[in-house]
Design an enzyme around this catalytic site. Structure first.
Site, PDB file in Angstrom:
ATOM      1  N   GLU A  47       0.974  -1.262   0.097  1.00 40.18           N
ATOM      2  CA  GLU A  47      -0.097   0.014   0.151  1.00 40.18           C
ATOM      3  C   GLU A  47       1.185   1.021  -0.249  1.00 40.18           C
ATOM      4  OE1 GLU A  47      -2.921   1.991  -0.281  1.00 40.18           O
ATOM      5  OE2 GLU A  47      -4.258   0.803   0.342  1.00 40.18           O
ATOM      6  N   SER A 109     -10.141   1.843  16.987  1.00 43.43           N
ATOM      7  CA  SER A 109      -9.849   3.265  17.637  1.00 43.43           C
ATOM      8  C   SER A 109      -8.782   3.193  17.622  1.00 43.43           C
ATOM      9  CB  SER A 109     -10.792   2.786  18.843  1.00 43.43           C
ATOM     10  OG  SER A 109     -10.169   2.171  20.002  1.00 43.43           O
ATOM     11  N   ASP A 129      -2.442   8.357  18.547  1.00 40.83           N
ATOM     12  CA  ASP A 129      -3.840   6.954  18.907  1.00 40.83           C
ATOM     13  C   ASP A 129      -4.526   6.548  20.315  1.00 40.83           C
ATOM     14  OD1 ASP A 129      -1.476   6.100  20.070  1.00 40.83           O
ATOM     15  OD2 ASP A 129      -1.189   4.407  19.324  1.00 40.83           O
ATOM     16  N   THR A 132      -7.053   9.789  20.925  1.00 45.25           N
ATOM     17  CA  THR A 132      -9.189   9.670  19.148  1.00 45.25           C
ATOM     18  C   THR A 132      -9.309   8.332  19.785  1.00 45.25           C
ATOM     19  OG1 THR A 132      -7.482   8.725  17.450  1.00 45.25           O
ATOM     20  CG2 THR A 132      -7.162  11.520  18.139  1.00 45.25           C
ATOM     21  N   ASP A 137      -7.054   5.368   6.888  1.00 44.67           N
ATOM     22  CA  ASP A 137      -6.309   4.626   6.099  1.00 44.67           C
ATOM     23  C   ASP A 137      -5.592   5.595   5.385  1.00 44.67           C
ATOM     24  OD1 ASP A 137      -6.852   2.312   5.325  1.00 44.67           O
ATOM     25  OD2 ASP A 137      -7.234   3.296   3.129  1.00 44.67           O
ATOM     26  N   ASP A 235     -10.853   1.025  -3.193  1.00 42.72           N
ATOM     27  CA  ASP A 235      -9.240   0.824  -2.199  1.00 42.72           C
ATOM     28  C   ASP A 235      -8.924   2.370  -2.250  1.00 42.72           C
ATOM     29  OD1 ASP A 235      -6.877   0.969  -0.673  1.00 42.72           O
ATOM     30  OD2 ASP A 235      -7.672  -1.005  -0.702  1.00 42.72           O
ATOM     31  N   SER A 236      -7.591   2.410  -2.396  1.00 44.03           N
ATOM     32  CA  SER A 236      -6.824   3.789  -2.581  1.00 44.03           C
ATOM     33  C   SER A 236      -6.973   4.490  -3.944  1.00 44.03           C
ATOM     34  CB  SER A 236      -5.387   3.921  -2.397  1.00 44.03           C
ATOM     35  OG  SER A 236      -5.085   3.726  -0.756  1.00 44.03           O
TER      36      SER A 236
END
Length: 324
Positions: A47, A109, A129, A132, A137, A235-236
Protein backbone atom coordinates in the site's frame (compact mmCIF):
# COMPACT_ATOMS: atom_id res chain seq x y z
CA UNK A 1 -42.37 -35.08 -18.52
CA UNK A 2 -38.96 -33.68 -19.44
CA UNK A 3 -35.93 -35.48 -18.07
CA UNK A 4 -33.27 -33.56 -16.19
CA UNK A 5 -31.02 -33.81 -19.23
CA UNK A 6 -33.62 -32.03 -21.39
CA UNK A 7 -33.89 -28.97 -19.11
CA UNK A 8 -32.29 -25.64 -20.06
CA UNK A 9 -28.89 -25.64 -18.36
CA UNK A 10 -26.47 -22.91 -17.33
CA UNK A 11 -22.84 -23.36 -18.38
CA UNK A 12 -19.68 -21.53 -17.38
CA UNK A 13 -18.73 -19.59 -20.49
CA UNK A 14 -17.52 -16.12 -21.40
CA UNK A 15 -17.53 -13.76 -18.43
CA UNK A 16 -18.83 -16.43 -16.06
CA UNK A 17 -15.48 -18.23 -16.43
CA UNK A 18 -13.69 -15.36 -14.68
CA UNK A 19 -13.07 -15.37 -10.93
CA UNK A 20 -13.88 -11.64 -11.02
CA UNK A 21 -16.16 -10.99 -14.01
CA UNK A 22 -16.51 -7.43 -15.30
CA UNK A 23 -20.12 -6.68 -16.19
CA UNK A 24 -21.13 -3.03 -15.90
CA UNK A 25 -17.76 -1.67 -17.13
CA UNK A 26 -17.19 -4.22 -19.90
CA UNK A 27 -17.52 -1.61 -22.68
CA UNK A 28 -14.92 0.77 -21.24
CA UNK A 29 -11.53 1.32 -22.86
CA UNK A 30 -9.51 -1.48 -21.26
CA UNK A 31 -5.77 -2.16 -21.08
CA UNK A 32 -3.72 -4.76 -19.20
CA UNK A 33 -0.83 -3.67 -16.99
CA UNK A 34 2.69 -5.03 -17.36
CA UNK A 35 4.86 -6.31 -14.49
CA UNK A 36 7.29 -3.62 -13.28
CA UNK A 37 8.97 -4.95 -10.13
CA UNK A 38 8.57 -7.90 -7.79
CA UNK A 39 8.74 -6.67 -4.20
CA UNK A 40 8.65 -10.12 -2.61
CA UNK A 41 7.91 -13.72 -3.47
CA UNK A 42 5.83 -13.65 -0.31
CA UNK A 43 2.34 -12.17 -0.31
CA UNK A 44 2.61 -8.74 1.36
CA UNK A 45 -0.27 -6.31 1.70
CA UNK A 46 1.40 -3.53 -0.30
CA UNK A 47 0.00 0.00 0.00
CA UNK A 48 0.83 3.69 0.18
CA UNK A 49 2.79 4.42 -3.01
CA UNK A 50 4.29 7.91 -2.93
CA UNK A 51 7.27 9.59 -4.61
CA UNK A 52 9.59 12.12 -2.98
CA UNK A 53 11.14 15.18 -4.63
CA UNK A 54 14.11 13.10 -5.80
CA UNK A 55 11.81 10.63 -7.55
CA UNK A 56 12.34 7.82 -5.05
CA UNK A 57 9.29 5.62 -4.49
CA UNK A 58 8.10 4.84 -0.96
CA UNK A 59 5.54 2.19 -0.09
CA UNK A 60 4.75 -0.14 2.78
CA UNK A 61 3.22 -3.44 3.68
CA UNK A 62 0.34 -3.19 6.10
CA UNK A 63 0.55 -6.31 8.23
CA UNK A 64 4.32 -6.47 8.81
CA UNK A 65 4.92 -2.71 8.88
CA UNK A 66 7.89 -2.60 6.51
CA UNK A 67 8.59 0.75 4.85
CA UNK A 68 10.19 0.25 1.43
CA UNK A 69 12.20 2.70 -0.68
CA UNK A 70 12.72 1.99 -4.38
CA UNK A 71 14.99 3.63 -6.93
CA UNK A 72 12.91 3.57 -10.14
CA UNK A 73 16.04 3.72 -12.32
CA UNK A 74 17.90 0.78 -10.79
CA UNK A 75 14.88 -1.02 -9.27
CA UNK A 76 16.90 -1.35 -6.06
CA UNK A 77 14.66 -2.09 -3.06
CA UNK A 78 15.64 -0.87 0.41
CA UNK A 79 13.84 -1.13 3.75
CA UNK A 80 14.85 2.01 5.68
CA UNK A 81 12.68 1.26 8.72
CA UNK A 82 9.73 -0.64 10.17
CA UNK A 83 6.68 1.20 11.49
CA UNK A 84 6.52 1.31 15.29
CA UNK A 85 2.74 1.59 15.00
CA UNK A 86 0.47 -1.31 14.07
CA UNK A 87 -0.87 -1.78 10.55
CA UNK A 88 0.44 1.25 8.63
CA UNK A 89 -1.74 1.89 5.60
CA UNK A 90 -0.48 4.94 3.69
CA UNK A 91 2.52 7.21 3.18
CA UNK A 92 2.27 10.84 2.14
CA UNK A 93 5.28 13.13 1.86
CA UNK A 94 5.41 16.68 3.22
CA UNK A 95 7.20 19.32 1.17
CA UNK A 96 9.85 19.40 3.92
CA UNK A 97 10.66 15.77 3.05
CA UNK A 98 9.12 14.07 6.07
CA UNK A 99 7.05 10.93 5.65
CA UNK A 100 3.55 11.09 7.13
CA UNK A 101 2.45 7.53 7.87
CA UNK A 102 -1.21 6.68 8.48
CA UNK A 103 -1.83 3.60 10.59
CA UNK A 104 -4.93 1.55 11.36
CA UNK A 105 -3.93 0.35 14.82
CA UNK A 106 -6.35 -2.29 16.09
CA UNK A 107 -8.83 -1.50 13.25
CA UNK A 108 -11.21 -0.10 15.88
CA UNK A 109 -9.96 2.93 17.78
CA UNK A 110 -6.16 3.10 17.96
CA UNK A 111 -5.26 4.49 14.55
CA UNK A 112 -3.33 7.68 13.94
CA UNK A 113 -0.65 9.45 11.92
CA UNK A 114 3.03 9.89 12.71
CA UNK A 115 5.77 11.78 10.87
CA UNK A 116 9.37 10.68 10.44
CA UNK A 117 12.41 11.29 8.28
CA UNK A 118 13.02 8.97 5.34
CA UNK A 119 15.15 6.80 7.64
CA UNK A 120 12.50 6.61 10.36
CA UNK A 121 14.16 9.13 12.70
CA UNK A 122 12.72 12.17 14.53
CA UNK A 123 9.34 10.57 15.15
CA UNK A 124 6.44 12.94 15.79
CA UNK A 125 2.82 12.08 16.56
CA UNK A 126 0.52 14.11 14.30
CA UNK A 127 -2.74 12.38 15.24
CA UNK A 128 -2.18 10.39 18.44
CA UNK A 129 -3.79 7.00 18.90
CA UNK A 130 -4.08 7.50 22.66
CA UNK A 131 -6.28 10.59 22.45
CA UNK A 132 -8.56 9.74 19.50
CA UNK A 133 -10.85 6.96 18.32
CA UNK A 134 -9.87 7.06 14.65
CA UNK A 135 -8.76 4.22 12.40
CA UNK A 136 -6.80 6.24 9.84
CA UNK A 137 -6.31 4.71 6.41
CA UNK A 138 -5.20 7.48 4.04
CA UNK A 139 -4.63 11.22 3.74
CA UNK A 140 -3.98 13.96 1.18
CA UNK A 141 -2.27 17.33 1.68
CA UNK A 142 -3.64 20.61 0.39
CA UNK A 143 -1.39 23.47 -0.77
CA UNK A 144 -1.58 25.17 2.65
CA UNK A 145 0.03 22.20 4.38
CA UNK A 146 -3.15 20.97 6.04
CA UNK A 147 -4.54 17.59 5.11
CA UNK A 148 -7.68 15.48 4.82
CA UNK A 149 -7.77 11.95 6.22
CA UNK A 150 -10.14 8.99 6.06
CA UNK A 151 -11.49 7.14 9.10
CA UNK A 152 -11.64 3.45 8.18
CA UNK A 153 -14.11 2.32 10.84
CA UNK A 154 -17.46 0.57 10.61
CA UNK A 155 -18.98 -1.85 8.15
CA UNK A 156 -21.89 -1.90 5.71
CA UNK A 157 -24.69 -1.65 8.30
CA UNK A 158 -22.73 0.29 10.92
CA UNK A 159 -21.18 3.29 9.13
CA UNK A 160 -18.78 4.77 11.69
CA UNK A 161 -16.22 6.17 9.25
CA UNK A 162 -15.75 9.63 7.85
CA UNK A 163 -13.44 12.27 6.42
CA UNK A 164 -11.72 14.99 8.45
CA UNK A 165 -9.51 18.02 7.80
CA UNK A 166 -6.46 18.82 9.91
CA UNK A 167 -5.29 22.45 9.91
CA UNK A 168 -1.73 23.31 8.76
CA UNK A 169 -0.59 23.71 12.38
CA UNK A 170 -1.99 20.21 13.10
CA UNK A 171 -4.02 21.55 16.05
CA UNK A 172 -7.58 21.52 14.73
CA UNK A 173 -9.53 18.56 13.33
CA UNK A 174 -12.72 19.43 11.42
CA UNK A 175 -15.23 16.81 10.21
CA UNK A 176 -16.09 17.03 6.50
CA UNK A 177 -18.45 14.05 6.04
CA UNK A 178 -19.37 11.37 8.56
CA UNK A 179 -21.45 8.21 8.89
CA UNK A 180 -19.92 6.37 5.97
CA UNK A 181 -18.82 2.75 5.84
CA UNK A 182 -15.03 2.30 5.88
CA UNK A 183 -13.77 5.51 4.28
CA UNK A 184 -10.66 4.49 2.38
CA UNK A 185 -9.02 6.27 -0.57
CA UNK A 186 -8.89 10.04 -0.81
CA UNK A 187 -7.75 12.51 -3.49
CA UNK A 188 -8.00 16.26 -4.02
CA UNK A 189 -8.64 17.88 -7.41
CA UNK A 190 -5.98 20.07 -9.01
CA UNK A 191 -7.84 23.26 -7.99
CA UNK A 192 -8.54 21.82 -4.51
CA UNK A 193 -12.28 22.39 -4.94
CA UNK A 194 -13.29 18.72 -5.14
CA UNK A 195 -12.51 15.95 -2.67
CA UNK A 196 -12.84 12.35 -3.82
CA UNK A 197 -13.44 9.59 -1.27
CA UNK A 198 -13.96 5.85 -1.72
CA UNK A 199 -16.31 4.02 0.65
CA UNK A 200 -15.11 0.44 0.52
CA UNK A 201 -17.75 -1.74 2.16
CA UNK A 202 -20.64 0.22 0.63
CA UNK A 203 -19.00 0.20 -2.83
CA UNK A 204 -19.48 3.93 -3.40
CA UNK A 205 -17.52 6.87 -4.80
CA UNK A 206 -18.09 10.24 -3.11
CA UNK A 207 -17.52 13.57 -4.86
CA UNK A 208 -17.44 16.46 -2.39
CA UNK A 209 -17.43 20.02 -3.74
CA UNK A 210 -15.84 22.41 -1.22
CA UNK A 211 -16.10 26.11 -0.51
CA UNK A 212 -12.94 28.26 -0.48
CA UNK A 213 -12.32 27.51 3.20
CA UNK A 214 -11.70 23.86 2.31
CA UNK A 215 -14.00 22.48 5.01
CA UNK A 216 -17.50 23.71 4.11
CA UNK A 217 -19.40 21.64 1.57
CA UNK A 218 -21.02 23.64 -1.22
CA UNK A 219 -24.85 23.57 -1.36
CA UNK A 220 -25.80 20.15 -2.76
CA UNK A 221 -22.06 19.56 -3.15
CA UNK A 222 -21.80 16.09 -1.58
CA UNK A 223 -22.82 13.52 -4.18
CA UNK A 224 -22.28 9.85 -5.02
CA UNK A 225 -21.59 9.74 -8.77
CA UNK A 226 -20.79 6.04 -8.91
CA UNK A 227 -21.77 2.73 -7.33
CA UNK A 228 -19.28 -0.09 -7.77
CA UNK A 229 -20.11 -3.79 -8.04
CA UNK A 230 -18.47 -6.94 -6.78
CA UNK A 231 -16.28 -7.98 -3.88
CA UNK A 232 -14.50 -6.27 -2.16
CA UNK A 233 -14.61 -2.61 -3.16
CA UNK A 234 -12.82 0.66 -4.03
CA UNK A 235 -9.49 1.31 -2.32
CA UNK A 236 -6.81 4.00 -2.69
CA UNK A 237 -6.91 6.55 -5.50
CA UNK A 238 -4.95 9.32 -7.21
CA UNK A 239 -5.51 11.98 -9.87
CA UNK A 240 -3.72 13.03 -13.04
CA UNK A 241 -3.17 16.55 -14.37
CA UNK A 242 -6.44 16.37 -16.33
CA UNK A 243 -8.32 15.70 -13.07
CA UNK A 244 -9.07 12.11 -13.97
CA UNK A 245 -9.38 9.87 -10.92
CA UNK A 246 -7.72 6.44 -10.76
CA UNK A 247 -9.33 4.07 -8.23
CA UNK A 248 -7.80 0.71 -7.28
CA UNK A 249 -10.40 -2.02 -6.87
CA UNK A 250 -9.42 -4.22 -3.94
CA UNK A 251 -10.22 -7.88 -4.45
CA UNK A 252 -10.75 -7.36 -8.19
CA UNK A 253 -7.27 -6.94 -9.68
CA UNK A 254 -7.99 -3.75 -11.58
CA UNK A 255 -8.06 0.05 -11.54
CA UNK A 256 -11.06 2.08 -12.72
CA UNK A 257 -10.57 5.56 -14.17
CA UNK A 258 -13.13 8.39 -13.88
CA UNK A 259 -13.26 11.83 -15.42
CA UNK A 260 -13.62 14.94 -13.27
CA UNK A 261 -17.41 14.55 -13.14
CA UNK A 262 -17.25 10.98 -11.92
CA UNK A 263 -18.02 9.14 -15.16
CA UNK A 264 -15.99 5.95 -15.80
CA UNK A 265 -13.78 6.34 -18.87
CA UNK A 266 -11.31 3.47 -18.68
CA UNK A 267 -9.93 0.55 -16.73
CA UNK A 268 -6.61 -1.19 -16.15
CA UNK A 269 -6.49 -4.94 -15.54
CA UNK A 270 -3.86 -6.84 -13.56
CA UNK A 271 -2.59 -9.97 -15.39
CA UNK A 272 -3.95 -13.23 -14.00
CA UNK A 273 -7.07 -11.73 -12.45
CA UNK A 274 -9.48 -14.01 -14.35
CA UNK A 275 -7.77 -17.00 -12.75
CA UNK A 276 -8.01 -15.40 -9.31
CA UNK A 277 -4.41 -14.14 -9.10
CA UNK A 278 -3.15 -10.74 -7.89
CA UNK A 279 -6.62 -9.53 -6.93
CA UNK A 280 -5.51 -7.36 -3.99
CA UNK A 281 -4.87 -4.22 -6.06
CA UNK A 282 -4.68 -1.38 -3.56
CA UNK A 283 -2.98 1.77 -4.83
CA UNK A 284 -2.15 3.55 -8.12
CA UNK A 285 0.43 6.37 -8.29
CA UNK A 286 2.16 8.29 -11.10
CA UNK A 287 5.90 8.59 -11.56
CA UNK A 288 6.44 12.38 -11.19
CA UNK A 289 6.50 14.35 -14.43
CA UNK A 290 5.21 11.42 -16.51
CA UNK A 291 2.00 9.66 -17.42
CA UNK A 292 3.46 6.33 -16.24
CA UNK A 293 1.28 4.80 -13.54
CA UNK A 294 2.52 2.29 -10.96
CA UNK A 295 0.01 -0.09 -9.33
CA UNK A 296 0.64 -2.40 -6.38
CA UNK A 297 -1.03 -5.74 -5.79
CA UNK A 298 -0.39 -9.08 -4.11
CA UNK A 299 -1.38 -12.73 -4.40
CA UNK A 300 -1.75 -13.68 -0.73
CA UNK A 301 -4.92 -15.70 -1.28
CA UNK A 302 -3.33 -17.87 -3.99
CA UNK A 303 0.03 -18.27 -2.27
CA UNK A 304 1.85 -15.92 -4.64
CA UNK A 305 4.06 -12.89 -4.23
CA UNK A 306 3.82 -9.09 -4.21
CA UNK A 307 4.21 -7.03 -7.37
CA UNK A 308 4.23 -3.57 -8.85
CA UNK A 309 2.66 -3.19 -12.30
CA UNK A 310 2.74 -0.32 -14.78
CA UNK A 311 0.83 1.32 -17.65
CA UNK A 312 0.54 4.78 -19.16
CA UNK A 313 -2.45 6.81 -17.98
CA UNK A 314 -4.51 9.40 -19.83
CA UNK A 315 -2.28 12.31 -18.72
CA UNK A 316 0.72 13.15 -16.57
CA UNK A 317 0.32 12.80 -12.84
CA UNK A 318 -0.66 15.81 -10.76
CA UNK A 319 2.25 17.52 -9.00
CA UNK A 320 0.93 17.46 -5.45
CA UNK A 321 2.03 19.19 -2.23
CA UNK A 322 5.52 17.70 -1.87
CA UNK A 323 6.53 19.12 -5.27
CA UNK A 324 5.13 22.63 -4.78
Amino acid sequence: MMSQQDLPTLFYSGKSNSAVPIISESELQTITAEPWLEISKKGLQLEGLNFDRQGQLFLLDVFEGNIFKINPETKEIKRPFVSHKANPAAIKIHKDGRLFVCYLGDFKSTGGIFAATENGDNLQDIIEDLSTAYCIDDMVFDSKGGFYFTDFRGYSTNPLGGVYYVSPDFRTVTPIIQNISVANGIALSTDEKVLWVTETTANRLHRIALEDDGVTIQPFGATIPYYFTGHEGPDSCCIDSDDNLYVAMYGQGRVLVFNKRGYPIGQILIPGRDEGHMLRSTHPQFIPGTNQLIICSNDIEMGGGSMLYTVNGFAKGHQSFQFQ
